[in-house]
Write a protein that holds these residues in place. Structure first.
Motif, PDB file in Angstrom:
ATOM      1  N   GLU A  94     -11.165  31.326  18.451  1.00 12.15           N
ATOM      2  CA  GLU A  94     -11.508  31.836  17.122  1.00 12.15           C
ATOM      3  C   GLU A  94     -12.827  32.603  17.147  1.00 12.15           C
ATOM      4  OE1 GLU A  94     -11.511  28.464  14.575  1.00 12.15           O
ATOM      5  OE2 GLU A  94      -9.318  28.286  14.512  1.00 12.15           O
ATOM      6  N   LEU A  95     -13.790  32.096  17.911  1.00  9.52           N
ATOM      7  CA  LEU A  95     -15.074  32.781  18.025  1.00  9.52           C
ATOM      8  C   LEU A  95     -14.902  34.154  18.679  1.00  9.52           C
ATOM      9  CD1 LEU A  95     -17.456  29.852  19.072  1.00  9.52           C
ATOM     10  CD2 LEU A  95     -17.526  31.123  16.925  1.00  9.52           C
ATOM     11  N   ALA A  96     -14.034  34.216  19.706  1.00  8.58           N
ATOM     12  CA  ALA A  96     -13.788  35.499  20.375  1.00  8.58           C
ATOM     13  C   ALA A  96     -13.142  36.490  19.413  1.00  8.58           C
ATOM     14  CB  ALA A  96     -12.891  35.273  21.601  1.00  8.58           C
ATOM     15  N   GLU A  97     -12.201  36.010  18.583  1.00 11.21           N
ATOM     16  CA  GLU A  97     -11.553  36.891  17.601  1.00 11.21           C
ATOM     17  C   GLU A  97     -12.559  37.384  16.567  1.00 11.21           C
ATOM     18  OE1 GLU A  97      -8.278  34.828  15.898  1.00 11.21           O
ATOM     19  OE2 GLU A  97      -6.989  35.078  17.663  1.00 11.21           O
ATOM     20  N   ASP A 103     -17.411  43.441  16.153  1.00 14.74           N
ATOM     21  CA  ASP A 103     -17.632  44.679  16.911  1.00 14.74           C
ATOM     22  C   ASP A 103     -16.905  45.857  16.261  1.00 14.74           C
ATOM     23  OD1 ASP A 103     -19.137  43.263  18.707  1.00 14.74           O
ATOM     24  OD2 ASP A 103     -17.528  43.033  20.186  1.00 14.74           O
ATOM     25  N   THR A 104     -15.680  45.606  15.786  1.00 16.65           N
ATOM     26  CA  THR A 104     -14.915  46.663  15.115  1.00 16.65           C
ATOM     27  C   THR A 104     -15.614  47.108  13.845  1.00 16.65           C
ATOM     28  OG1 THR A 104     -12.836  45.789  15.979  1.00 16.65           O
ATOM     29  CG2 THR A 104     -12.690  47.246  14.067  1.00 16.65           C
ATOM     30  N   THR A 105     -16.115  46.150  13.077  1.00 14.66           N
ATOM     31  CA  THR A 105     -16.815  46.462  11.833  1.00 14.66           C
ATOM     32  C   THR A 105     -18.076  47.281  12.094  1.00 14.66           C
ATOM     33  OG1 THR A 105     -16.001  44.395  10.879  1.00 14.66           O
ATOM     34  CG2 THR A 105     -17.806  45.478   9.728  1.00 14.66           C
ATOM     35  N   VAL A 106     -18.822  46.921  13.134  1.00 16.12           N
ATOM     36  CA  VAL A 106     -20.039  47.663  13.481  1.00 16.12           C
ATOM     37  C   VAL A 106     -19.697  49.093  13.864  1.00 16.12           C
ATOM     38  CG1 VAL A 106     -21.920  47.832  15.166  1.00 16.12           C
ATOM     39  CG2 VAL A 106     -21.362  45.621  14.151  1.00 16.12           C
TER      40      VAL A 106
END
Length: 247
Positions: A94-97, A103-106
């Motif tokens: 879950e942490l990796a997701e 990262d996608t949001t950034v």
């Protein structure tokens, strides 16, 4: 040397209410190690450890009766160890997701900052896609399982007809497979809708266009009936499907 705790101390350390500790005592899964002359419950470090285990199991949706039976088993510690290992693995996943989403949001934020003056309609598309993703994945999974079962049933009938030397079964299988497969495709096609990247309008293509269009795992090359542009349109689950999943 083991420390002693009152009910209030134990509740505070475990992050739960005093009433919950008393309830676990009443249900027989957390008995105090001692009682004072005045009837106050006294707990020790091992009781605190057991309470934390109970809280963990409750978070995993174990019922009180299931916890009671687990604690009564001779290999309770080994079972708890396995549960903890699996919980750690799941938490890491879950942490990796969440990190991937961050990262996608950034990256998207950087794009927005660098696209000054451009229409922000594409942000609405991104938001819609993210909200729709779970329902879309469930539909894809259901469609894949349904098609797989249809193929397995077809192959099974063919093999059975060969084994029994009753070849009429093969003709029955062939006669049923094509209509059944076509029905599945039509049914699931009705569950999807498409988003045009040009005018940002949603639409439902005709069956022929849907069947013949080139596609990727998440898009299909279609002609938008609103702006009449042909391009790869984003595949979404219909809103009524999303509503059913929420309920």
């Amino acid at each position: 040397m083991s420390r002693s705790y009152t009910t209030g101390d134990l509740a505070k350390l475990a992050g739960i209410s005093v009433r919950t500790v008393q309830y676990y005592d009443k249900r027989g899964i957390l008995s105090p190690s001692d009682l004072t002359e005045g009837g106050r419950r006294i707990y020790v470090d091992s009781d605190l450890e057991q309470l934390r285990m109970i809280c963990f199991l409750r978070e995993l949706d174990f019922s009180i009766e299931q916890i009671k039976r687990l604690f009564a088993e001779e290999n309770a510690r080994q079972v708890l160890e396995l549960l903890l290992v699996e919980h750690i693995k799941e938490t890491k996943r879950e942490l990796a997701e969440r990190k991937a989403k961050l990262d996608t949001t950034v990256n998207l934020l950087d794009r927005v900052k660098n696209q000054t003056g451009q229409s922000l309609e594409f942000l609405s598309d991104i938001s819609l896609t993210m909200k729709n993703q779970l329902a879309w994945k469930k539909l894809q999974w259901k469609m894949g399982i349904s098609i797989f079962l249809a193929i397995v049933s077809y192959v099974g009938l063919i093999l059975l007809s060969s084994y029994l030397q009753k070849f009429w079964l093969a003709y029955v299988a062939m006669g049923l497979f094509l209509p059944g497969f076509s029905w599945l495709v039509i049914y699931f096609r009705k569950q999807f809708i498409y988003l045009c990247p040009h005018c940002h309008q949603k639409f439902e293509p005709s069956f022929n266009e849907f069947a013949l269009a080139g596609h990727t795992p998440r898009t299909r090359k279609l002609t938008c009936p609103h702006c009449h542009q042909k391009s790869y349109c984003l595949e979404l689950a219909k809103e009524d499907t999303v509503s059913r999943d929420k309920h």
